[in-house]
Design an enzyme around this catalytic site. Structure first.
Site, short mmCIF file in Angstrom:
data_model
loop_
_atom_site.label_atom_id
_atom_site.label_comp_id
_atom_site.label_asym_id
_atom_site.label_seq_id
_atom_site.Cartn_x
_atom_site.Cartn_y
_atom_site.Cartn_z
N ASP A 29 0.82 -1.20 0.00
CA ASP A 29 0.00 0.00 0.00
C ASP A 29 0.86 1.27 0.00
O ASP A 29 1.85 1.36 0.74
CB ASP A 29 -0.90 0.03 1.24
CG ASP A 29 -2.20 -0.73 1.03
OD1 ASP A 29 -2.36 -1.36 -0.03
OD2 ASP A 29 -3.05 -0.70 1.94
N ARG A 48 -7.53 -5.27 -6.29
CA ARG A 48 -6.46 -4.29 -6.05
C ARG A 48 -5.11 -4.81 -6.53
O ARG A 48 -4.20 -5.05 -5.74
CB ARG A 48 -6.39 -3.91 -4.57
CG ARG A 48 -7.67 -3.34 -4.02
CD ARG A 48 -7.50 -2.83 -2.60
NE ARG A 48 -8.76 -2.30 -2.09
CZ ARG A 48 -8.92 -1.71 -0.90
NH1 ARG A 48 -7.85 -1.59 -0.11
NH2 ARG A 48 -10.09 -1.26 -0.52
#
Length: 516
Positions: free
Chosen positions: A196, A245
């Site tokens: 992330d 994602r």
């Protein structure tokens, strides 16, 4: 004569690479086959480049506490440092260490407020077990040849918000290479994400890595209002058994090429909230909705070429579901400011399988898996700009730098950022080393088409290469060699940055003049 430890490590990894290459038949390069194979690629090469702890002290760590001690024992938070890691790093051997050059924690490997650090797995390997790596308010970081597994945000133990590697809050220039990031389930099982990037994280490259067995691969921007992160490259990575994602992009610019995607169960590259992504020569297999804007009506954009879609299914268009397929076409163009070499998508599964992940000897593709492999592509000129060399004629008109603000990447003792806008050729700014950046900034958008970089009288000619960058967007406006006057297409911006990328000594910039 006995070689330095770092050289011995690379030599051992090179031997492993040659043996594996012979077994697979894939054309590869080991870490010592070419100097280029040991350098960051992609966006991590921009904004001054990413070198990690190169040139600094090398220390060995077998516990998380020792990693933190190495960070805290430096002269200051920017002293170059290479940390060689071997063994299993977990909660049982990781504790907070205090010091002026570090800001560590008990429950994760904390790279906070630091720069110029390399973290590399050596020997029998480095495994971060249920313990994440957190990068915050840091720059020039390299993470290589490590495995991070089963990091949880709920249950016990927890670490790093459930991210295997997480970056946030003003992070720039990070290269993550040959790592294996894996979970054992999704959010319901206590896991969050593998990779992330949040809150103004920029100039990052993820290469030759494995991301697998997770509900979430990774994201750029933690919410639809966090669109400050940008300039991320993903190449030669394996995404396997990921729900979604892969990655999720909110705003900004990304480049994804020569990746192997297998079993993306719900969605893959999710470009939304105005994000732009160049998607080329990837291989998608046994997956669903591998590209598009998903779970929102805030659209993103993509440029596609050379990809292979092998048993990929696509859902129907809906109010919050905008797949790029079943016949993906480009809806934008994305200019890439660095050179790179493409493997044809047909050989990407073999190349990535043989090279990606930790403990693969830092092997890379040499681009020859097919006779049609193109050579290195020339560096394209960013849209609306052109490389330029200084012109002998100084700009005329009002110097817009007078009365503006300024900042920079670093400053040598006794110098000041404000000296470049005071109209005095007797005062100056110098970076802490031979390279660095200096910026002029305004409180409202200001049109600029010319600058003049004026060195002090005794250092004229010290600056050998430079770039002029739009500080609002990161777009390169001009590049060249030798300080002086520079022109470029008129641009409205709040901040303009002069990056010194090469110098024969320590530069001394007396004035950074800007003109409409």
């Amino acid at each position: 004569m006995r070689r330095p430890r770092a050289t011995r490590v690379h030599a051992a990894l090179a031997t492993m690479a040659l043996a594996a290459a012979a077994a697979t038949g894939v054309a590869l390069s080991g870490p010592e086959a070419s100097a280029a194979t040991d350098d960051a690629g992609g966006y991590a090469t921009q904004n001054g480049g990413t070198t990690g702890g190169t040139g600094g002290q090398t220390v060995r760590a077998t516990t998380g506490t020792q990693i933190h001690q190495a960070l805290c024992n430096r002269a200051d938070s920017s002293t170059p440092l290479v940390i060689e890691v071997e063994g299993t790093i977990d909660h049982g051997n990781t504790s907070k260490v205090s010091g002026d050059s570090c800001d560590t924690a008990d429950d994760r490997i904390e790279l906070k407020g630091v720069s110029n650090v390399t973290l590399i797995g050596v020997g029998s390997g480095a495994v971060f077990d249920q313990l994440g790596i957190h990068v915050r308010d840091s720059s020039n970081i390299i993470i290589r040849n490590v495995t991070v597994r089963n990091v949880k945000k709920s249950g016990s133990p927890t670490s790093n918000g459930g991210d295997a590697i997480g970056m946030e809050t003003d992070v720039h220039n990070v290269w993550v290479d040959h790592v294996t990031l894996e979970a054992s389930g999704g959010e319901d099982e206590g896991y969050d994400s593998l990779f992330d990037l949040k809150d103004n994280t920029r100039y990052v490259t993820l290469s030759y890595s494995i991301l697998r067995n997770s509900g979430r691969g990774g994201l750029v921007g933690h919410s639809d209002t966090d669109v400050s992160s940008s300039f991320v490259t993903y190449h030669h990575n394996l995404y396997e058994n990921i729900d979604s994602r892969a990655p999720l992009l909110r705003g900004g610019t990304a480049h994804t090429y020569d990746n192997y995607f297998v079993s993306l169960n719900k969605s893959g590259i999710n470009s939304r909230v105005g994000a732009h992504v160049k998607v080329e020569n990837n291989y998608f297999k046994d997956s669903k909705d591998v590209l598009g804007t998903f779970y929102t009506d805030k659209l993103g954009y993509w440029q596609v070429s050379g990809n292979i879609y092998d048993n990929v299914t696509w859902s129907a268009e809906g109010t919050e579901n905008h797949p790029a397929g079943p016949d993906p076409t480009s809806n934008t163009t994305v200019s890439i400011p660095y050179s790179y070499r493409l493997d044809p998508a047909a050989c990407v599964p073999d190349v990535v399988t043989a090279t990606a992940g930790a403990n693969k000897g830092l092997r890379v593709s040499d681009g020859s898996c097919s006779p049609q492999t193109p050579g290195p592509t020339p560096t394209p000129t960013p849209s609306g700009s052109a490389p330029t060399s200084p012109t002998p004629t100084r700009p005329s008109g009002a110097n817009l730098s007078i009365g503006a603000g300024s900042d920079g990447s670093s400053k040598a003792s006794g110098t000041s950022y404000g000296n470049v806008r005071d109209g005095d050729l007797g005062t100056y700014w110098s970076p802490a080393g031979p390279t660095g950046s200096i910026s002029i900034k305004w409180g409202s958008p200001t049109s600029v088409s010319r600058i003049d970089i004026r060195e002090t009288a005794g250092t004229v000619g010290t600056i050998t290469s430079w770039r002029v960058v739009n500080g609002d967007t990161g777009v390169v406006l001009a590049s060249g060699s030798g300080a002086g006057a520079v022109t470029f297409p008129q641009t409205s911006l709040r901040k303009i940055t002069y990056e010194i990328t090469g110098a024969s000594g320590t530069p001394q910039v007396a004035e950074f003049e800007t003109y409409a």
